[in-house]
Write an enzyme that holds these catalytic residues in place. Structure first.
Site, short mmCIF file in Angstrom:
data_model
loop_
_atom_site.label_atom_id
_atom_site.label_comp_id
_atom_site.label_asym_id
_atom_site.label_seq_id
_atom_site.Cartn_x
_atom_site.Cartn_y
_atom_site.Cartn_z
N HIS A 71 -9.11 17.42 -24.69
CA HIS A 71 -10.13 16.81 -23.84
C HIS A 71 -9.54 16.49 -22.46
N ASP A 100 -15.22 34.77 5.77
CA ASP A 100 -14.89 34.67 4.35
C ASP A 100 -13.60 33.88 4.24
N TRP A 136 -2.33 14.59 -23.16
CA TRP A 136 -2.30 15.55 -22.05
C TRP A 136 -1.03 15.43 -21.23
N SER A 163 -2.81 29.98 -10.70
CA SER A 163 -4.13 29.97 -10.09
C SER A 163 -4.24 28.92 -8.99
N SER A 164 -3.79 27.71 -9.30
CA SER A 164 -3.91 26.64 -8.31
C SER A 164 -3.07 26.92 -7.07
N HIS A 247 1.05 12.03 -10.67
CA HIS A 247 0.36 11.11 -9.78
C HIS A 247 -0.30 11.83 -8.61
N GLU A 249 -1.40 14.60 -8.70
CA GLU A 249 -2.54 15.26 -9.34
C GLU A 249 -3.80 14.40 -9.30
N TYR A 251 -4.71 12.35 -7.13
CA TYR A 251 -5.31 12.41 -5.79
C TYR A 251 -5.84 13.80 -5.49
N SER A 262 -17.73 11.63 2.59
CA SER A 262 -17.74 11.55 4.04
C SER A 262 -18.71 12.55 4.67
N HIS A 296 4.88 4.39 -11.70
CA HIS A 296 4.01 3.31 -12.19
C HIS A 296 3.35 3.69 -13.52
N HIS A 297 3.51 4.94 -13.93
CA HIS A 297 3.02 5.32 -15.25
C HIS A 297 4.04 5.03 -16.33
N THR A 322 -6.73 3.55 1.09
CA THR A 322 -7.95 3.79 0.33
C THR A 322 -9.02 2.79 0.73
N LYS A 325 -10.80 3.81 3.77
CA LYS A 325 -11.87 4.78 3.53
C LYS A 325 -13.13 4.09 3.03
N ARG A 444 -4.60 2.93 -26.76
CA ARG A 444 -5.30 4.20 -26.62
C ARG A 444 -4.72 5.20 -27.62
C1 HEA Z 1 -11.94 14.88 -15.57
C2 HEA Z 1 -11.56 14.08 -16.43
C3 HEA Z 1 -12.32 13.48 -17.56
C4 HEA Z 1 -13.69 13.38 -17.82
C5 HEA Z 1 -14.83 13.92 -17.02
C6 HEA Z 1 -13.80 12.66 -19.06
C7 HEA Z 1 -15.04 12.36 -19.66
C8 HEA Z 1 -15.16 11.60 -20.82
N1 HEA Z 1 -14.13 11.06 -21.56
FE1 HEA Z 1 -12.16 11.27 -21.20
N2 HEA Z 1 -10.17 11.50 -20.83
C9 HEA Z 1 -9.59 12.17 -19.79
C10 HEA Z 1 -10.26 12.75 -18.74
C11 HEA Z 1 -11.65 12.83 -18.64
N3 HEA Z 1 -12.55 12.33 -19.53
C12 HEA Z 1 -8.16 12.13 -19.89
C13 HEA Z 1 -7.16 12.74 -18.92
C14 HEA Z 1 -7.87 11.42 -21.06
C15 HEA Z 1 -6.51 11.07 -21.62
C16 HEA Z 1 -6.12 12.02 -22.68
C17 HEA Z 1 -4.87 11.61 -23.36
O1 HEA Z 1 -4.76 10.44 -23.78
O2 HEA Z 1 -3.96 12.44 -23.46
C18 HEA Z 1 -9.16 11.04 -21.61
C19 HEA Z 1 -9.29 10.28 -22.78
C20 HEA Z 1 -10.50 9.81 -23.25
C21 HEA Z 1 -10.62 8.84 -24.30
C22 HEA Z 1 -9.47 8.13 -24.99
C23 HEA Z 1 -9.05 8.88 -26.16
C24 HEA Z 1 -7.88 8.22 -26.80
O3 HEA Z 1 -7.09 7.54 -26.15
O4 HEA Z 1 -7.77 8.38 -28.02
C25 HEA Z 1 -11.96 8.66 -24.51
C26 HEA Z 1 -12.52 7.73 -25.50
O5 HEA Z 1 -13.60 7.28 -25.41
C27 HEA Z 1 -12.66 9.52 -23.60
C28 HEA Z 1 -14.05 9.62 -23.53
C29 HEA Z 1 -14.69 10.37 -22.57
C30 HEA Z 1 -16.14 10.47 -22.53
C31 HEA Z 1 -17.11 9.85 -23.48
C32 HEA Z 1 -16.43 11.25 -21.43
C33 HEA Z 1 -17.85 11.57 -21.01
O6 HEA Z 1 -18.13 10.80 -19.86
C34 HEA Z 1 -18.10 12.96 -20.84
C35 HEA Z 1 -19.46 13.18 -20.23
C36 HEA Z 1 -19.46 14.44 -19.50
C37 HEA Z 1 -19.46 14.52 -18.19
C38 HEA Z 1 -19.56 13.31 -17.32
C39 HEA Z 1 -19.32 15.83 -17.54
C40 HEA Z 1 -20.58 16.26 -16.89
C41 HEA Z 1 -20.35 17.50 -16.10
C42 HEA Z 1 -21.04 18.62 -16.24
C43 HEA Z 1 -22.12 18.79 -17.21
C44 HEA Z 1 -20.63 19.79 -15.44
C45 HEA Z 1 -21.08 19.77 -14.03
C46 HEA Z 1 -20.45 20.94 -13.42
C47 HEA Z 1 -20.64 21.31 -12.18
C48 HEA Z 1 -21.51 20.61 -11.27
C49 HEA Z 1 -19.93 22.50 -11.68
N4 HEA Z 1 -11.75 10.19 -22.84
C1 HEA Z 2 -8.91 10.27 -9.68
C2 HEA Z 2 -7.95 9.78 -10.32
C3 HEA Z 2 -7.23 8.49 -10.05
C4 HEA Z 2 -7.17 7.70 -8.93
C5 HEA Z 2 -7.83 7.92 -7.60
C6 HEA Z 2 -6.31 6.60 -9.26
C7 HEA Z 2 -6.01 5.57 -8.36
C8 HEA Z 2 -5.08 4.58 -8.61
N1 HEA Z 2 -4.41 4.36 -9.78
FE1 HEA Z 2 -4.65 5.43 -11.50
N2 HEA Z 2 -4.64 6.65 -13.10
C9 HEA Z 2 -5.34 7.82 -13.25
C10 HEA Z 2 -6.20 8.37 -12.33
C11 HEA Z 2 -6.41 7.85 -11.05
N3 HEA Z 2 -5.87 6.71 -10.55
C12 HEA Z 2 -5.11 8.40 -14.53
C13 HEA Z 2 -5.71 9.70 -15.05
C14 HEA Z 2 -4.22 7.55 -15.19
C15 HEA Z 2 -3.70 7.64 -16.62
C16 HEA Z 2 -2.91 8.80 -16.94
C17 HEA Z 2 -2.50 8.77 -18.37
O1 HEA Z 2 -1.63 7.96 -18.72
O2 HEA Z 2 -3.08 9.54 -19.18
C18 HEA Z 2 -3.93 6.48 -14.25
C19 HEA Z 2 -3.05 5.45 -14.53
C20 HEA Z 2 -2.63 4.53 -13.60
C21 HEA Z 2 -1.52 3.65 -13.80
C22 HEA Z 2 -0.63 3.59 -15.04
C23 HEA Z 2 -1.21 2.70 -16.02
C24 HEA Z 2 -0.44 2.71 -17.28
O3 HEA Z 2 -0.41 3.74 -17.97
O4 HEA Z 2 0.15 1.67 -17.59
C25 HEA Z 2 -1.42 2.87 -12.66
C26 HEA Z 2 -0.39 1.83 -12.45
O5 HEA Z 2 -0.09 1.42 -11.42
C27 HEA Z 2 -2.47 3.32 -11.75
C28 HEA Z 2 -2.69 2.79 -10.49
C29 HEA Z 2 -3.58 3.32 -9.58
C30 HEA Z 2 -3.75 2.79 -8.23
C31 HEA Z 2 -3.05 1.62 -7.63
C32 HEA Z 2 -4.68 3.60 -7.63
C33 HEA Z 2 -5.15 3.48 -6.20
O6 HEA Z 2 -5.17 4.71 -5.56
C34 HEA Z 2 -6.50 2.85 -6.09
C35 HEA Z 2 -6.82 2.49 -4.66
C36 HEA Z 2 -8.22 2.01 -4.47
C37 HEA Z 2 -8.63 0.74 -4.35
C38 HEA Z 2 -7.68 -0.40 -4.42
C39 HEA Z 2 -10.08 0.40 -4.17
C40 HEA Z 2 -10.59 0.41 -2.78
C41 HEA Z 2 -9.90 -0.47 -1.85
C42 HEA Z 2 -10.45 -1.55 -1.26
C43 HEA Z 2 -11.87 -1.94 -1.45
C44 HEA Z 2 -9.60 -2.27 -0.28
C45 HEA Z 2 -9.20 -3.65 -0.54
C46 HEA Z 2 -8.43 -3.81 -1.76
C47 HEA Z 2 -7.34 -4.58 -1.93
C48 HEA Z 2 -6.38 -4.96 -0.88
C49 HEA Z 2 -7.04 -5.10 -3.28
N4 HEA Z 2 -3.18 4.31 -12.36
CU LIG Z 3 -0.62 7.31 -10.88
#
Ligand code: HEA
Ligand code: HEA
Ligand SMILES: [Cu+2]
Ligand code: CUA
Lengths: 519, 378, 292
Positions: A71, A100, A136, A163-164, A247, A249, A251, A262, A296-297, A322, A325, A444
């Protein structure tokens, strides 16, 4: 020269298999991404159904882990990344006034690497022992001991990576080399800027992931000991390399989404984007910072104190750009003349829910507190808010925004709005309770849980079904919009600005035979 | 945005903010329900709790502020109300302000975080040391100063997990051997693992540390009040990651001393038992119990998991020479999930489980392995 | 297409990308089977590799003929340049992962293991090492006397010679480039050929070094982290040198055929950049893997 018969679209299957046209390739990417979202979505339903109540209901623990792993991988690499590349393919040439993409054949290759890679990923389920149930994040040494399915995943990641990399090279060359005369960098639309910066993130991050999984592979099969203490290696080394990729990734997943917000918010606020320059710099700053926060992970792995502090401070800092923005978007709306067509609803919803994820991210950045949050559902809630709330809502916003330009037809606004509200409600129901679950102590990646977590898990499961059902509406709407509907004007949205709105709807196969002049 | 969509917006925002307010208020009252952290029972735990609440309040205020402005604008500055768009699109002053203010807020968060982190890091001056080793899927505890060591595994019966029996109160959070610790003492833990990464986590002690094979992480705690504190393995460690709980029973010093004495007595009895010759029936009975640990992989009925874990039924090694069989059980097989059990099981257990495997699941070698046979191999 | 910018060459639909992906898929699948001892693995790999090689001949053939027919203008040329430059950047990051691993184990993990008396009694760390449970290290370039020993690779034998070879080859390539720019064909061809020869000699020496390590020094992939980092870094580098030599050879043939003009020779420059990149990586290897 062999280019004369370019104006007529090639027909049949080979049009799609052999195409060098950015619009066709964009379409392929989007449909691929849609398919993967469905597959990943079904897996999420397996997860949520198993978690409906305590006890093992429908799957074995081992298979549950496989579902979680696939997933995550499929949603990240198969759905969100390709969706944004698809949008880039459709829009970048139109937005910068190019005929293109810069390297059209390579563009085709970037796409056609994906289906085989996805096939490998799914094939892993059928390997002896099934797909790897290692998460993952593929942490060693669990992954070095996993079965044959792991090798499928590793090779799949290699192909996805190629690909990427090719895709981002193409995007960089297109943006830097193919702009219409007069379009200086600081006049580029924000979506273009975001993609330029994202492409650099990809180029720097993906090869590192390739290195990490290569080391896994040799540890598994060729006797190296990168991640084995007995040979002088360290399992934690894998985590460092993985997150050096991982990380940035996240972003990669969200910067193009910022670009989408925007574009859309100014259109429907009828007011120019507030703080264009600071938007550009904020995006670049986020990109830079994203390379120095990875640990931080891994606060709980037992890093030396200095490291923990450094990564905590650096992570906190990301909130500043952030925040810039978010404030800029709000200021763009401020004193505007707003209407709320479907794309605008998705964009506003996106800014709102992304910020919810962002601020919980900030909570996670606080090291001593993260010791408690880490590896609980609080983290799951955080990243679904950032990824779905940010990236996925932005993908939908973008599709609704540009769909009339692609098909030449307006879509049904009531259906679009229903899709939005159902998705928003379903998604919040799914993930908001997970914050509480995490804080109260639910780890989790577990298929079964203690009794006190039952209530919120039930709500979450209901929410996930609502979300998925809502997507059927989307499918129907897109299908209808391709087939027909009210004719779209060239500008589509009153007050939309940008080169893409200057060409007819649907956009001609080759957009700009002669480059437009940008004032 | 139409009126109807505003209504549905309310339908999401209202319950959500209700939940959140409950959480904030409940948080202040240190209430004990499943919305917020469990009640901390150490000084560090309380500090972490306060830090957590500080950040929660900060971000709630920021969030309400920013989106208050946005929603105000959404209502007032809409075309349907006849609002005309302004044309401004930048202002260096405000942009500087909203870069600097968040920065200051971050400092406010960073300072107490740093202080707490430094405290957590200081393991010096401890009164006793416990070594914690994670195995797939159980914990081993070595009391380094008392010469006590035992393994702690999930005690919830399979029937409950498979929904065939009523679930008990502490479903999945109960173990056979609890980690007994004295209150009021600074206890140092050395955390490591034998196979893959695990993480030792007890929320109420505010302790979570990864257990990494080949490396040792140090943490410490000083528990204030007697009680039973439950936690779980927090790092994905394979199939039964969800089934390796941790239970800490904190007792006062006197009870702890008594407990230590009991453990010593049990140990002496075990040594004595290892010297005697066991009957086949005794061994089979005992072996069946020990085999519960192996069943996680090799299956309760010895069928294994095809392609991943080999079956015991009809296994060549099980049917072959006893020495080979003992060898794989005691020393494991490097780089596979098959761990070395020499350090986890005593002579009786190993003798019993090997005897059991050789005479159960349709295997009928008839061999009987005695604890003494195992002892000579150590 | 026509018009001012219409001269940007847009290729016709092409089957090669798809074929390339299919080839790669076969190769990947075959590899998975191969490392898991599934019988058909090697065959699938061979088939996949063959598809890829054939595809490359055709794809590059098309590109070359398009280039010869003058289809590529200045702007296309510059797309190619950016493409190649950023591709090389991604390669740099790939190597960075392995260098990162090397620095990490040397700086941290080995030290920490040495400090973990409870688990690894008697282990002292240091570098080179095969870890607490690995083979024992003896002096560089000395054949071990016991089974459980290995000898690391010294810097001042073959590696130093190879450094000279590669550095020289960078220079000869530049001389060839000057020849191309001046329109001096014989200078171009002779110096380019020399570059190819130097590259091949490098590979020859490296092959010899590997054979020596395996058969005499007890230094293998399995020799702990030292062996792992040593062979992975030098091995991937060697692989890149091999690619570079093949590319140089192709360019040499094209030079002989007269494909390039003094101001239109992107392919030549692309390969030259690649070669210099391989060169620079080697310097990193020489310093951090062999010398320090
Ligand atoms: C892109 C990232 C993404 C998205 C979209 C989702 C969507 C959802 N995820 Fe998650 N999820 C992850 C990334 C994502 N997830 C990751 C990285 C983990 C961690 C895995 C790990 O622990 O190793 C995780 C783990 C995770 C867990 C924890 C599992 C665990 O720890 O045991 C759960 C549990 O509830 C969960 C639930 C869901 C659910 C209910 C949705 C639903 O919201 C899904 C609903 C579907 C959508 C919102 C998609 C709709 C889009 C379309 C229909 C296509 C549109 C296409 C175009 C326009 C081109 N996800
Ligand atoms: C799109 C994906 C995305 C984005 C944008 C972010 C954004 C951020 N993430 Fe997240 N993060 C994930 C996807 C993402 N993360 C995923 C997938 C994991 C789990 C992976 C895994 O373990 O499977 C994860 C896990 C993760 C961890 C590890 C947690 C753990 O496993 O223990 C941490 C810890 O620091 C973290 C921090 C942050 C922070 C600080 C930001 C910042 O960039 C957020 C900045 C934004 C704001 C703060 C809000 C707007 C700001 C304001 C309104 C301004 C004023 C605010 C203040 C001064 C407070 N993230
Ligand atoms: Cu991170
Ligand atoms: Cu042990 Cu998870």
């Amino acid at each position: 020269m062999s280019t004369d018969h370019h104006e007529d679209r090639p027909q049949g299957l080979t049009r799609w298999l052999f195409t060098t046209n950015h619009k066709d390739i964009g379409t392929l990417y989007l449909w691929f991404s849609f398919t993967m979202a469905v597959v990943g979505g079904i897996m999420s339903l397996v997860i949520r159904s198993e978690l409906w109540e305590p006890g093992l209901q429908i799957v074995e623990p081992g298979f549950f882990n496989q579902m979680t792993t696939l997933h995550g991988l499929i949603m990240v690499f198969g759905f969100v990344m390709p969706a944004f590349v698809g949008l880039a393919n459709w829009q970048l040439p139109m937005m910068i006034g190019a005929p293109d993409m810069a390297l059209p054949r390579m563009n085709n290759w970037s796409f056609w690497l994906l289906p085989p890679a996805a096939t490998l990923l799914v094939l892993s389920l059928f390997a002896p022992g099934g797909a790897p149930g290692v998460g993952w994040t593929l942490y060693a040494p669990l992954s070095t001991r996993a079965g044959m399915g792991m090798d499928f995943v590793i090779l799949s990641i290699h192909m996805l990576g190629i690909s990427s990399i090719l895709g981002s090279i193409n995007i960089i060359a297109t943006i830097l080399n193919m702009r219409a005369p007069g379009m200086i960098l600081m006049k580029m639309p924000m979506f273009v800027w975001s993609w330029l910066i994202t492409a650099f993130l990809l180029l720097a991050a993906i090869p590192v992931l390739a290195g990490a999984v290569t080391m896994l592979l040799t540890d598994r099969h060729f006797g190296t000991s990168f991640f084995d203490a007995a040979g002088g290696g360290d399992p934690v080394l894998f985590q460092h390399i993985f997150w050096f990729f991982g990380h940035p990734e996240v972003y990669i997943l969200v910067l193009p989404a910022f670009g989408v917000f925007s574009q859309i918010i100014p259109t429907f606020a009828r007011k120019p984007l507030f703080g264009y320059t600071s938007m550009v710099f904020a995006t670049a700053t986020i990109a830079f910072l994203s390379f120095i926060v990875w640990a931080h992970h891994m606060y709980t792995v037992g890093m030396p104190m200095g490291g923990e502090l450094f990564f905590m401070y650096a992570t906190m800092l990301i909130a500043v750009p952030t925040g810039v923005k978010v404030f800029n978007w709000v200021s763009t709306m401020w004193q505007g003349s707003m209407t709320f067509e479907t794309p605008m609803l998705w964009a506003i919803g996106g800014v709102f829910t992304f910020t919810m994820g962002g601020i919980t991210g900030l909570m996670l950045s606080v090291t001593p507190a993260d010791f408690q949050y880490h590896d609980t559902y609080f983290v799951v809630a955080h990243f679904h808010y950032t990824i779905i709330g940010g990236s996925v809502l932005a993908i939908f916003a973008a599709v609704y925004y540009w769909l009339p330009k692609w098909t030449g037809h307006m879509f049904s606004e009531p259906l679009g709005k229903t899709h939005f509200w159902l998705t928003l409600i379903g998604f919040n129901l799914t993930f908001f309770p997970q914050h509480f679950l995490g804080l109260a102590g639910m780890p989790r990646r577990i298929p079964d849980y203690a009794l006190q977590f039952t209530g919120f898990n039930e709500v979450s499961t209901v929410g996930s079904f609502i979300t998925i059902v809502a997507q059927l509406i989307f499918f129907y709407l897109v299908f209808k919009c391709i087939r027909g509907g009210k004719k779209a004007t060239d500008q589509v949205w009153e007050d939309a600005e940008g080169l893409e709105w200057a060409v007819p709807s649907p956009a001609p196969y080759h957009t700009f035979a002669t480059p437009p002049q940008v004032k | 945005m139409s009126i109807s969509s505003l209504k549905s917006l309310r339908s999401v925002v209202v319950p959500m903010s209700a939940g959140w307010s409950l959480f904030l208020v409940g948080g202040l009252a240190h209430a004990d329900y499943a919305l917020n952290f469990q009640k901390p029972v150490t000084e560090i735990g309380r500090e972490v709790y306060d830090l957590h609440m500080l950040v929660v309040w900060i971000i709630t205020v920021i969030f309400v502020g920013v989106f208050g402005v946005m929603f105000y604008s959404l209502f007032k500055h809409r075309k349907s109300r006849g609002h005309k768009a302004a044309t401004f699109h930048e202002s260096t002053t405000v942009e500087v302000i909203w870069t600097v203010i968040p920065f200051i807020i971050l400092l406010v968060m960073a300072i107490p975080s740093t202080a707490t982190l430094i405290k957590m890091d200081n393991v010096s001056g401890s009164d006793m040391t416990v070594k914690i080793t994670g195995y797939q899927w159980k914990w081993k505890y070595d009391y380094m100063d008392h010469d006590i060591s035992f393994i702690s595994t999930l005690s919830t019966p399979q029937d409950q997990i498979k929904n065939k029996a009523e679930k008990s109160e502490n479903y999945l959070l109960e173990v056979d051997n609890e980690l007994v610790l004295p209150v009021g003492k600074k206890i140092r833990f050395l955390v490591t693992a034998a196979d893959v990464i695990h993480a030792w986590w007890v929320p109420q002690l505010a302790l979570k540390k990864d257990a990494i094979p080949g490396f040792i992480n140090e943490i410490w705690t000083k528990i204030d009040e007697p009680g039973t504190y439950r936690g779980q393995c927090a790092e994905l460690c394979g199939k039964d990651h969800g089934f390796m709980p941790i239970v800490v029973r904190a007792v006062n010093e006197k009870d702890f001393t008594t407990w230590v004495k009991e453990q010593k007595a049990i140990k002496l009895a075990a040594v004595a038992a290892a010297d005697k010759t066991w009957s086949k029936d005794e061994l089979m009975q005992k072996g069946k119990k020990v085999y519960a640990q192996c069943a996680a992989c090799h299956g309760a009925t010895g069928k294994g998991v095809p392609g991943v874990f080999p079956p015991m039924e009809g296994s060549k090694i099980v049917a072959g020479p006893v020495a080979e069989h003992l060898n794989i059980v005691m020393n494991g097989k490097p780089n596979t999930a098959m761990a070395a059990y020499a350090a986890q099981l005593n002579d009786i257990d190993i003798a019993a489980v090997v005897t059991y495997e050789r005479n159960a699941f349709g295997n009928d070698t008839g061999d009987v392995v005695q604890p003494a046979d195992v002892k000579v191999l150590r | 297409m026509s018009g001012a910018q219409g001269s940007y060459y847009l290729p016709n639909p092409s089957p090669y990308p798809l074929v390339a992906s299919m080839g790669l898929f076969l190769l990947a699948l075959g590899f998975v089977f191969f490392v898991n001892d599934v019988a058909m693995g090697p065959w699938a790999m061979i088939a996949g590799a063959a598809v890829i090689v054939l595809m490359m001949f055709r794809w590059f053939g098309v590109v070359i003929s398009e280039s010869q027919s003058g289809a590529y203008n200045q702007q296309v040329d510059s797309s190619f340049r950016m493409g190649m430059a950023w591709f090389i950047f991604s390669e740099v990051m790939f190597f960075a992962a392995f260098f990162g691993a090397l620095f990490y184990v040397r700086q941290f993990s080995v030290e920490w293991l040495a400090g973990t008396e409870l688990l690894w009694p008697g282990y002292e760390g240091g570098w080179p090492t095969a870890g607490p449970a690995g083979a024992e290290v003896i002096a560089a370039d000395t054949p071990p006397s016991a089974a459980n020993q290995f000898s690391p690779m010294g810097a001042w034998g073959i590696p130093a010679i190879n450094t000279l070879l590669l550095l020289t080859s960078g220079a000869t390539l530049t001389v060839a480039h000057w020849g191309l720019r001046k329109g001096n064909r014989s200078q171009l061809i002779i110096w380019l050929a020399l570059t190819v020869v130097l590259g091949i000699s490098f590979l020859g020496f490296q092959a010899f070094e590997y054979a020596h390590a395996y058969s005499e020094l007890g230094l293998t992939l399995k020799a702990g982290v030292y062996g792992a980092t040593f062979f992975m870094l030098t091995g991937f580098h060697g692989f890149h040198v091999t690619m570079g030599v093949i590319m140089l050879t192709v360019i040499l043939v094209r030079c002989i055929k007269g494909h390039f003009s003094a101001d239109h020779h992107f392919a030549f420059e692309g390969v030259a950049w690649y070669w210099h990149f391989v060169d620079v990586v080697w310097l990193g290897l020489f310093v951090f893997v062999y010398w320090l």
